[in-house]
Design a protein around this motif. Structure first.
Motif, PDB file in Angstrom:
ATOM      1  N   ILE A 149      31.404 -10.201  38.256  1.00 25.51           N
ATOM      2  CA  ILE A 149      31.720 -11.203  39.299  1.00 25.51           C
ATOM      3  C   ILE A 149      31.927 -10.477  40.622  1.00 25.51           C
ATOM      4  N   SER A 150      31.254 -10.948  41.661  1.00 26.02           N
ATOM      5  CA  SER A 150      31.277 -10.199  42.930  1.00 26.02           C
ATOM      6  C   SER A 150      31.545 -11.116  44.128  1.00 26.02           C
ATOM      7  N   PRO A 151      31.963 -10.527  45.256  1.00 27.37           N
ATOM      8  CA  PRO A 151      32.312 -11.315  46.444  1.00 27.37           C
ATOM      9  C   PRO A 151      31.145 -11.434  47.437  1.00 27.37           C
ATOM     10  N   THR A 208      30.699 -21.960  41.714  1.00 20.89           N
ATOM     11  CA  THR A 208      32.022 -21.607  42.236  1.00 20.89           C
ATOM     12  C   THR A 208      32.829 -20.783  41.226  1.00 20.89           C
ATOM     13  N   GLY A 209      33.898 -20.187  41.743  1.00 18.53           N
ATOM     14  CA  GLY A 209      34.786 -19.412  40.879  1.00 18.53           C
ATOM     15  C   GLY A 209      35.359 -20.242  39.745  1.00 18.53           C
ATOM     16  N   PRO A 210      36.009 -21.376  40.063  1.00 21.69           N
ATOM     17  CA  PRO A 210      36.620 -22.151  38.975  1.00 21.69           C
ATOM     18  C   PRO A 210      35.602 -22.661  37.952  1.00 21.69           C
ATOM     19  N   VAL A 212      32.359 -21.493  37.320  1.00 26.30           N
ATOM     20  CA  VAL A 212      31.477 -20.507  36.672  1.00 26.30           C
ATOM     21  C   VAL A 212      32.227 -19.198  36.368  1.00 26.30           C
ATOM     22  N   GLY A 213      32.949 -18.696  37.382  1.00 30.50           N
ATOM     23  CA  GLY A 213      33.659 -17.422  37.182  1.00 30.50           C
ATOM     24  C   GLY A 213      34.682 -17.541  36.057  1.00 30.50           C
ATOM     25  N   GLN A 214      35.455 -18.624  36.093  1.00 34.06           N
ATOM     26  CA  GLN A 214      36.507 -18.803  35.089  1.00 34.06           C
ATOM     27  C   GLN A 214      35.925 -18.886  33.666  1.00 34.06           C
ATOM     28  N   PRO A 215      34.913 -19.740  33.422  1.00 31.86           N
ATOM     29  CA  PRO A 215      34.342 -19.758  32.060  1.00 31.86           C
ATOM     30  C   PRO A 215      33.752 -18.411  31.620  1.00 31.86           C
ATOM     31  N   SER A 226      33.919  -7.035  34.818  1.00 29.99           N
ATOM     32  CA  SER A 226      34.017  -6.220  36.029  1.00 29.99           C
ATOM     33  C   SER A 226      34.073  -7.186  37.210  1.00 29.99           C
ATOM     34  N   PHE A 227      35.192  -7.161  37.908  1.00 28.29           N
ATOM     35  CA  PHE A 227      35.432  -8.141  38.974  1.00 28.29           C
ATOM     36  C   PHE A 227      35.695  -7.437  40.295  1.00 28.29           C
ATOM     37  N   THR A 228      35.062  -7.884  41.353  1.00 24.81           N
ATOM     38  CA  THR A 228      35.409  -7.442  42.710  1.00 24.81           C
ATOM     39  C   THR A 228      35.679  -8.683  43.541  1.00 24.81           C
ATOM     40  N   GLY A 229      36.827  -8.693  44.192  1.00 29.46           N
ATOM     41  CA  GLY A 229      37.177  -9.858  45.006  1.00 29.46           C
ATOM     42  C   GLY A 229      38.604  -9.731  45.498  1.00 29.46           C
ATOM     43  N   LYS A 235      44.325 -11.569  40.031  1.00 30.69           N
ATOM     44  CA  LYS A 235      45.456 -11.869  39.120  1.00 30.69           C
ATOM     45  C   LYS A 235      45.063 -12.922  38.104  1.00 30.69           C
ATOM     46  N   LYS A 236      44.322 -13.952  38.575  1.00 29.78           N
ATOM     47  CA  LYS A 236      43.880 -15.013  37.646  1.00 29.78           C
ATOM     48  C   LYS A 236      42.962 -14.421  36.587  1.00 29.78           C
ATOM     49  N   VAL A 237      42.061 -13.551  37.018  1.00 33.93           N
ATOM     50  CA  VAL A 237      41.124 -12.940  36.073  1.00 33.93           C
ATOM     51  C   VAL A 237      41.914 -12.123  35.045  1.00 33.93           C
ATOM     52  N   LEU A 252      40.005  -4.882  44.131  1.00 30.71           N
ATOM     53  CA  LEU A 252      40.601  -5.994  44.893  1.00 30.71           C
ATOM     54  C   LEU A 252      40.739  -5.665  46.382  1.00 30.71           C
ATOM     55  N   GLY A 253      41.638  -6.351  47.032  1.00 32.07           N
ATOM     56  CA  GLY A 253      41.745  -6.281  48.496  1.00 32.07           C
ATOM     57  C   GLY A 253      42.355  -4.988  49.012  1.00 32.07           C
ATOM     58  N   GLY A 254      42.406  -4.877  50.333  1.00 36.09           N
ATOM     59  CA  GLY A 254      42.974  -3.680  50.950  1.00 36.09           C
ATOM     60  C   GLY A 254      43.589  -3.981  52.305  1.00 36.09           C
ATOM     61  N   ILE A 389      43.467  -9.464  56.320  1.00 37.52           N
ATOM     62  CA  ILE A 389      42.835 -10.498  57.157  1.00 37.52           C
ATOM     63  C   ILE A 389      41.352 -10.594  56.795  1.00 37.52           C
ATOM     64  N   PHE A 390      40.723  -9.465  56.618  1.00 35.69           N
ATOM     65  CA  PHE A 390      39.304  -9.387  56.268  1.00 35.69           C
ATOM     66  C   PHE A 390      38.429  -9.983  57.367  1.00 35.69           C
ATOM     67  N   GLY A 391      38.651  -9.490  58.572  1.00 34.62           N
ATOM     68  CA  GLY A 391      37.867  -9.918  59.729  1.00 34.62           C
ATOM     69  C   GLY A 391      37.954  -8.841  60.798  1.00 34.62           C
TER      70      GLY A 391
HETATM   71  P1  NAP Z   1      37.407 -14.033  45.950  1.00 34.40           P
HETATM   72  O1  NAP Z   1      37.675 -15.345  46.574  1.00 34.40           O
HETATM   73  O2  NAP Z   1      38.455 -13.425  45.114  1.00 34.40           O
HETATM   74  O3  NAP Z   1      36.073 -14.218  45.111  1.00 34.40           O
HETATM   75  C1  NAP Z   1      35.411 -13.160  44.444  1.00 34.40           C
HETATM   76  C2  NAP Z   1      34.527 -13.752  43.377  1.00 34.40           C
HETATM   77  O4  NAP Z   1      35.344 -14.330  42.366  1.00 34.40           O
HETATM   78  C3  NAP Z   1      33.626 -14.869  43.878  1.00 34.40           C
HETATM   79  O5  NAP Z   1      32.390 -14.799  43.219  1.00 34.40           O
HETATM   80  C4  NAP Z   1      34.424 -16.083  43.480  1.00 34.40           C
HETATM   81  O6  NAP Z   1      33.672 -17.261  43.392  1.00 34.40           O
HETATM   82  C5  NAP Z   1      34.952 -15.654  42.131  1.00 34.40           C
HETATM   83  N1  NAP Z   1      36.083 -16.422  41.630  1.00 34.40           N
HETATM   84  C6  NAP Z   1      36.922 -17.250  42.308  1.00 34.40           C
HETATM   85  N2  NAP Z   1      37.846 -17.778  41.474  1.00 34.40           N
HETATM   86  C7  NAP Z   1      37.605 -17.257  40.243  1.00 34.40           C
HETATM   87  C8  NAP Z   1      38.206 -17.404  38.962  1.00 34.40           C
HETATM   88  N3  NAP Z   1      39.265 -18.190  38.782  1.00 34.40           N
HETATM   89  N4  NAP Z   1      37.693 -16.718  37.925  1.00 34.40           N
HETATM   90  C9  NAP Z   1      36.643 -15.900  38.093  1.00 34.40           C
HETATM   91  N5  NAP Z   1      36.010 -15.730  39.280  1.00 34.40           N
HETATM   92  C10 NAP Z   1      36.478 -16.393  40.336  1.00 34.40           C
HETATM   93  O7  NAP Z   1      37.009 -12.953  47.047  1.00 34.40           O
HETATM   94  P2  NAP Z   1      36.039 -13.145  48.272  1.00 34.40           P
HETATM   95  O8  NAP Z   1      36.719 -13.972  49.305  1.00 34.40           O
HETATM   96  O9  NAP Z   1      34.695 -13.565  47.773  1.00 34.40           O
HETATM   97  O10 NAP Z   1      35.908 -11.636  48.790  1.00 34.40           O
HETATM   98  C11 NAP Z   1      36.772 -11.027  49.658  1.00 34.40           C
HETATM   99  C12 NAP Z   1      37.774 -10.172  48.905  1.00 34.40           C
HETATM  100  O11 NAP Z   1      37.104  -9.200  48.121  1.00 34.40           O
HETATM  101  C13 NAP Z   1      38.668  -9.372  49.842  1.00 34.40           C
HETATM  102  O12 NAP Z   1      39.981  -9.425  49.361  1.00 34.40           O
HETATM  103  C14 NAP Z   1      38.121  -7.957  49.744  1.00 34.40           C
HETATM  104  O13 NAP Z   1      39.042  -6.940  50.038  1.00 34.40           O
HETATM  105  C15 NAP Z   1      37.708  -7.922  48.318  1.00 34.40           C
HETATM  106  N6  NAP Z   1      36.745  -6.858  48.101  1.00 34.40           N
HETATM  107  C16 NAP Z   1      37.151  -5.758  47.389  1.00 34.40           C
HETATM  108  C17 NAP Z   1      36.266  -4.711  47.190  1.00 34.40           C
HETATM  109  C18 NAP Z   1      36.662  -3.487  46.420  1.00 34.40           C
HETATM  110  O14 NAP Z   1      35.779  -2.717  46.054  1.00 34.40           O
HETATM  111  N7  NAP Z   1      37.936  -3.256  46.158  1.00 34.40           N
HETATM  112  C19 NAP Z   1      34.961  -4.796  47.701  1.00 34.40           C
HETATM  113  C20 NAP Z   1      34.606  -5.919  48.427  1.00 34.40           C
HETATM  114  C21 NAP Z   1      35.498  -6.951  48.609  1.00 34.40           C
HETATM  115  P3  NAP Z   1      33.422 -18.223  44.678  1.00 34.40           P
HETATM  116  O15 NAP Z   1      31.960 -18.195  44.818  1.00 34.40           O
HETATM  117  O16 NAP Z   1      33.947 -19.549  44.342  1.00 34.40           O
HETATM  118  O17 NAP Z   1      34.145 -17.644  45.843  1.00 34.40           O
END
Ligand code: NAP
Length: 484
Positions: A149-151, A208-210, A212-215, A226-229, A235-237, A252-254, A389-391
């Protein structure tokens, strides 16, 4: 704009409609308008992908590494062949400058496949001799069905960073890109088919996450995630996976510190800091959003940093002269605006940027643009200095001693990456050793050797990707003990 081709799920080697027949608009951030559609899939589509991955696993896991390697190398070649098409798709989908997609995102996706295609040809199996008693060796076997799962910020770059090691090791995959940026994942499916990847080895379910990602994370047959997001989603994952004892990697975030000592090469530190602050509109998890500058160099650094930052051109991502494109979505733009407002409430002064700029052209008049923004005089431990903030927003703060700045850097829930600028070698080692981040760059930023462990401490994640870490994550070590 004409609608681009409609994205479909990729299951068992075929492009398929989502079971429920529902689609979401895929918005181009630079225009704020829908330009294609993305499947709004659900658990039924995940089930189909799991069935396909399960069917493909026995044969793929027994396919010799040399054959798997050849297919991955072909995927890398085809990504390079289609570089221009993929870069344009990535730019339109994310709002990032086309030049960035062309020079960073897509080449890195090709490197990811090439790196793991060759890495699996050079692995070693450990052996341990228990003197006089037994001989042990370690088999590393593919784990089975893996969920990836990726962002949205580096779509193909990050998804391929998971897909390549997962399938190189002999697993079969169910992947979900962000619903905001699905286009290059879709294009990768056709490439993987052309490269000869057997049906069912890679399955991509959009949505969407809820839904597709969740199932995917909850599916009993998917034993590795393997999750990045973001940290909240992570935490939910983790909660979903824990009771099933899944193997989980969370990237995760930074809220990364960027530390500039007065003895640094200031030209290099300023150029590097502008890049680490604003690359991809500040939407890289590794961006240094907290800049700390030693007091004796503070005024001169700030003046020159502001001058260089003000030269960055915010523009249509598809134009060659653009340095800063659009923010990925309206929601993300609102989040950035919220934090800039909060910074002012917390005592910060906007030294540059801070409000929505005029549209770069007619095409982009409803796009999601925000200029590089620099905030001074913020208290070190205020919310804006602690929350991601991620901006394109950074704060700059002076410091007086090494000890003080190490304290500032570590006074944060995150621990992903940091940069240190100094010409004093002893100081570089000393500071790097004490900072609580998974990566410390000294006199550089975003230099990525694919062999090194990559990941975060604290709330920035669990586990490491890259090189042997990834090969170990996607395999199960088995000890075979033979009595003498
Ligand atoms: P996010 O909202 O956490 O989403 C990441 C992925 O998870 C998306 O594909 C999202 O689907 C999915 N998702 C959402 N809810 C889920 C659930 N309940 N179960 C499983 N999957 C679910 O993050 P984002 O806004 O896309 O990305 C920005 C974040 O990623 C920032 O915090 C950034 O720091 C972090 N990031 C970290 C790294 C690293 O290597 N550490 C690299 C890049 C980015 P949707 O399509 O619905 O959003």
């Amino acid at each position: 704009m004409e609608r681009a081709e409609g994205i479909r799920n990729f299951v068992d080697g075929a492009f398929v409609e989502p079971t429920g027949g529902q689609y979401l608009d895929n918005i181009e951030p630079a225009t704020g308008k829908p330009y294609s559609e993305v499947p709004d899939s659900d658990g039924r589509d995940v089930e189909l992908a799991v069935t396909a991955a399960e069917k493909a696993f026995p044969e793929w896991s027994r396919t010799p590494a040399a054959d798997r390697s050849r297919i991955l190398l072909r995927i890398a070649d085809l990504i390079e062949r289609d570089l221009e098409k993929l870069a344009r798709a990535e730019s339109i989908d994310t709002g990032k400058p086309l030049s960035l997609a062309r020079n960073l995102d897509i080449p890195r996706a090709a490197s990811n496949f090439r790196f793991f295609a060759t890495a699996i040809l050079h692995t070693e199996n450990e052996a341990h001799v228990t003197e006089g008693v037994a001989f042990n060796y370690t088999l590393r076997q593919p784990r089975g069905l893996v969920g990836l799962i990726s962002p949205w910020n580096l779509p193909l770059y990050l998804l391929s960073w998971k897909i390549a090691p997962a399938i190189a090791c002999g697993n079969t995959a169910i992947a979900k890109p962000s619903e905001l940026t699905p286009m290059t994942a879709y294009l990768l499916c056709a490439i993987s088919r052309e490269a000869g990847l057997p049906d069912g080895v890679l399955n991509i379910v959009h949505g969407t996450g809820p839904k597709v990602g969740q199932p995917i994370t909850a599916h009993l047959k998917v034993n590795t995630i393997s999750f990045t997001g973001g940290t909240v989603t992570g935490k939910k994952v983790a909660e979903t996976c824990a009771p099933m004892f899944k193997k989980v990697s969370l990237e995760l975030g930074g809220k990364n510190p960027n530390i500039v000592f007065a003895d640094a090469d200031l030209d290099a530190a300023i150029t590097g800091s502008v890049r680490s602050s604003f690359a991809n509109q500040g939407q890289v998890c590794l961006c240094g959003s907290r800049v700390f500058v030693e007091r004796s160099a503070y005024e001169s650094f700030v003046d020159r940093f502001l001058e260089k930052t003000s030269q960055l051109k915010v523009g249509d991502p598809l134009e060659a002269t653009t340095d800063q494109g659009a923010i990925v979505s309206k929601t993300q733009l609102e989040k950035v605006k919220f934090y800039v407002g909060l910074a002012q409430q917390e005592g910060g002064k906007i030294a540059l940027g801070g409000s929505v700029p005029p549209a770069p052209n007619e095409r982009c008049k409803e796009g999601y643009f925000f200029p590089p923004t620099v905030i001074k005089d913020l208290p070190v431990s205020c919310r804006v200095n602690r929350e991601e903030i991620f901006g394109p927003v950074v704060s700059i703060t002076p410091f007086d001693s090494e000890e003080e700045v190490i304290g500032y850097a570590n006074d944060c829930d995150y621990g992903l990456a940091s940069s240190v600028w100094t010409q004093n070698l002893n100081r570089a080692h000393r500071v790097a050793e004490q900072i609580h981040t998974g990566t410390v760059w000294v006199n550089c930023w975003l230099v990525r050797d694919l062999r090194v462990p990559f990941g975060g401490m604290k709330q920035s994640g669990v586990g490491r990707e890259g090189g042997n870490e990834a090969l170990h994550f996607f395999t199960e070590p088995k000890n075979i003990c033979i009595a003498k």
